[in-house]
Design a protein around this motif. Structure first.
Motif, short mmCIF file in Angstrom:
data_model
loop_
_atom_site.label_atom_id
_atom_site.label_comp_id
_atom_site.label_asym_id
_atom_site.label_seq_id
_atom_site.Cartn_x
_atom_site.Cartn_y
_atom_site.Cartn_z
N PHE A 114 4.39 -14.94 3.10
CA PHE A 114 3.98 -13.89 4.03
C PHE A 114 5.04 -12.79 3.99
O PHE A 114 6.18 -13.01 4.37
CB PHE A 114 3.85 -14.48 5.44
N VAL A 115 4.65 -11.62 3.51
CA VAL A 115 5.59 -10.52 3.33
C VAL A 115 5.45 -9.51 4.47
O VAL A 115 4.35 -9.02 4.73
CB VAL A 115 5.37 -9.82 1.97
N ILE A 116 6.57 -9.26 5.14
CA ILE A 116 6.61 -8.29 6.24
C ILE A 116 7.40 -7.07 5.80
O ILE A 116 8.54 -7.19 5.36
CB ILE A 116 7.28 -8.91 7.48
N SER A 117 6.80 -5.92 5.92
CA SER A 117 7.48 -4.67 5.61
C SER A 117 8.14 -4.14 6.89
O SER A 117 7.47 -3.89 7.89
CB SER A 117 6.47 -3.66 5.07
N ASP A 171 1.91 -8.14 3.76
CA ASP A 171 0.89 -8.72 4.61
C ASP A 171 0.91 -8.12 6.01
O ASP A 171 -0.08 -8.19 6.74
CB ASP A 171 1.09 -10.23 4.73
N ALA A 172 2.06 -7.58 6.41
CA ALA A 172 2.23 -7.03 7.75
C ALA A 172 3.30 -5.95 7.73
O ALA A 172 4.15 -5.91 6.82
CB ALA A 172 2.63 -8.13 8.73
N VAL A 173 3.25 -5.10 8.75
CA VAL A 173 4.31 -4.11 8.97
C VAL A 173 4.88 -4.35 10.36
O VAL A 173 4.16 -4.74 11.28
CB VAL A 173 3.81 -2.66 8.83
N LYS A 174 6.19 -4.13 10.50
CA LYS A 174 6.86 -4.38 11.77
C LYS A 174 7.61 -3.14 12.23
O LYS A 174 8.30 -2.50 11.46
CB LYS A 174 7.83 -5.54 11.67
#
Length: 139
Positions: A5-8, A34-37
């Motif tokens: 799971f890759v978070i930017s 997969d997501a941005v934070k």
């Protein structure tokens, strides 16, 4: 096989500019995230009055307060981020740096929480996060 799971991390790197935030979301999607934070904080809680009065040259003004305020998105801008991420089919969430910000983010029914490293020692805050019963990333 489990997928990574890759978070930017966008954080406050958008410099208070919604168009830059959208470009960062798009770049994150193109990179396969997969997501941005993001990060959300109530500067009146997170920073002391003395700290906010200090001089600082920035695109937003000449004090720490002006700089910090310039980097924080409003509810209207977070509504736009929420809509944009839904349209682009990417998960978004945010590190709340205080209980007010955590409660603010509740509006968006985000799938995840993220504990900022500065908040690891705040037991009251951690208990508030735990009440939400969401998967929580801790750094």
């Amino acid at each position: 096989m489990n997928k990574i799971f890759v978070i930017s991390e966008i954080g406050i790197n958008h410099n208070g500019d919604l168009q830059i935030a959208k470009k960062m979301i798009d770049a994150s999607i193109n990179a396969g995230a997969d997501a941005v934070k993001f990060q959300k904080r109530d500067i009146e809680i997170v920073y002391s009055k003395e700290q906010l009065k200090k001089s600082r040259i920035s695109p937003f003004g000449t004090t720490e307060r002006e700089q910090k305020e310039g980097l924080e998105f409003s509810e209207k801008e977070y509504d736009e981020i929420d809509n944009y991420c839904k349209k682009k089919n990417i998960i978004w969430f945010s590190s709340a740096w205080d209980v007010n910000s955590l409660k603010f983010l509740d509006k968006y029914d985000l799938k995840y929480n993220k504990i900022a490293s500065a908040m690891l020692v705040d037991e009251g805050f951690l208990n508030e996060v735990a009440k939400r019963k969401k998967y929580t990333f801790i750094s």
